[in-house]
Design an enzyme around this catalytic site. Sequence first.
Site, PDB file in Angstrom:
ATOM      1  N   LYS A   1      38.779  23.381 -50.529  1.00  0.00           N
ATOM      2  CA  LYS A   1      37.618  22.660 -51.040  1.00  0.00           C
ATOM      3  C   LYS A   1      38.045  21.287 -51.554  1.00  0.00           C
ATOM      4  O   LYS A   1      39.064  21.150 -52.239  1.00  0.00           O
ATOM      5  CB  LYS A   1      36.977  23.484 -52.154  1.00  0.00           C
TER       6      LYS A   1
ATOM      7  N   SER B   1      28.546  25.069 -54.280  1.00  0.00           N
ATOM      8  CA  SER B   1      29.128  23.841 -53.795  1.00  0.00           C
ATOM      9  C   SER B   1      30.291  24.038 -52.824  1.00  0.00           C
ATOM     10  O   SER B   1      30.754  23.079 -52.205  1.00  0.00           O
ATOM     11  CB  SER B   1      29.589  22.982 -54.979  1.00  0.00           C
TER      12      SER B   1
ATOM     13  N   SER C   1      29.222  28.746 -57.231  1.00  0.00           N
ATOM     14  CA  SER C   1      29.605  27.909 -56.097  1.00  0.00           C
ATOM     15  C   SER C   1      30.481  28.580 -55.059  1.00  0.00           C
ATOM     16  O   SER C   1      30.650  28.048 -53.967  1.00  0.00           O
ATOM     17  CB  SER C   1      30.294  26.632 -56.593  1.00  0.00           C
TER      18      SER C   1
END
Length: 447
Positions: free
Chosen positions: A78, A152, A176
Site C-alpha cells: 500500500k 483505503s 481500510s
Amino acid sequence: MTDWAGRTAAEIAAAVRGRRATPREVAQAHLDRIARLDGRIGAFRRVRAEAALAEADEVGARSDLTGLPLAGVPVAVKDNLAVRGESVRVGSAATPDTPAGADHVTVARLRAAGAVVVGLTNVPELCVFGTTEGVHGTARNPWDPARSAGGSSGGSAAAVAAGMVPLALGNDGMGSLRIPAANCGLVTVKPGHGVVPAGIGEGDWFGLAENGPLATTVEDARLMLTVLADAALPSREAPGSLRIAASLRSPLAGVGASRPYAGAVREAAGVLMRAGHQVRRADPPYPASLSTSALVHWAAGTSVDARGLDRRLLARRTRVHAALGRPFVARVRTGAARERVRARLEPFFDAYDVLLTPALARRSPEAGPWHERGWLRNVVVNSSYTPFTPPWNMTGWPALVVPFGTLPSGAPCAVQLVGLPGAEATLLELAGRIEELRPWRRTASTV
C-alpha cells in the site's frame, strides 16, 4: 511451463523452496498479468518491474532459500508505507516524490521472509475514504469493475483479487483493510493493537490504524500475518466449542444491513453451529456516542497527516476533512473516548468469545471521481455502506473479514468476526472452518 499467477502464496513458496520454480519466473508471471490487466483495474500506482526481477534473483541466490516462509512470493505494498528507493505518495499530489531511504519495518519483514515487492498500490488521498480514486488512479473491484474496490487499501485488494499478486500489505484505521477485502472476496485480519508494528503516517491515527495482510485464503492470511508479527500469533484460552454472538445491529443508527449481508450472517451462523459452536443472536451495546467519536478521531487523524502539505494541492474533500478535525486533535490524543468505548463493550465479551456481523451494509459505490465530489457526499456514501468496521479500531481489538456467499451481481459478500485482544488465531481458525464449508473462488474470473 506453469503459470504461477493466480496460485496461493503457500503454493508458490513451497514450489520455490522445493526448486520447482524460480523466484524470477514467478515474478515474471505476475508482472505479465499486471501488464495485461491493470489498465482496467487500476490497482497499482507504481509497478517495479525491473527492480522486482532483480530482487527475485537475489532471493533465488539466498543460502537460506529452503527455509524462507515467503520464498519468491510476489507482494504489493500500500502506497502509505515506505519501500526503499520508492516515493510514498499516499494518493496525493501534495506529497513529495522523494525516494524512501529504508523499508518500513513490515516491508523489511516481508523481504526478510523471501517476498518480492512488485509494486505500490493506489489509495485515496491520505487514505481517508472507503473508495480508492485520485490523481494516481481509480481502483476497481475485479469482480464488478463498475464498482469501487473500496478503500483505503483498495489498490492492494484489487491486485490480489485479480491474481496480480497472491498477497498484499495494507492497513486499517476505520476499516481500510476489511472494506476492500469484503468488496473483493478476500480474507484479511486487522490485528489487535501491538501485534504488528504500525508506524503509519504521522501517528497511526492516534492508535486506530494497524497493518495487516490481504490474501485469497485463510492459510495465506495466517502465513503473512505471522511474518508481519515476527512471532507466533497470540491465542486466548477458549473452549473447543466457542460462544459466538451473531448480530445484525448496525453501530450507526438508521443504517442497516441490506438483505445479502444480513443473509450472509444468518447462513454463516448456521455453518458455525454445524461446526459445533454455540451461536446466539445478541447485539453489542454500542454507545450512542460511537458514531460521533469515530468521526472526530477520523478527521483528527487526517488533520495530523495533512500538516506541512500544500493545501492547494489537496482535494477539496481532504481539505474539509482535515479542517474539521483540527480543533479535536488535543482531545483525541488523550485516548479517553476510546477507553469509554472499550469499557462499554468489554462486558459483552465476558459472555461471548467472538462476535459475528456483516462485513458491510451494502455493496461499494460505483467507481468514479469521488475525489472531485464534496466532503458531505463522500462521508454519507462511505458511512452508509461501512458502519460495521469502525468500532473495532476504536477498541483496538482484532477483526477479520472472510468472503461468504455472493451479491446479486455475482460479486462476493462477506462477514466479519471480532474478538478481544489475543484472539487473532481463534478468528483465523473460525474463518478457516467457514472457508472449508463454504469455499469462495480465489480470484476474479471477470478480468
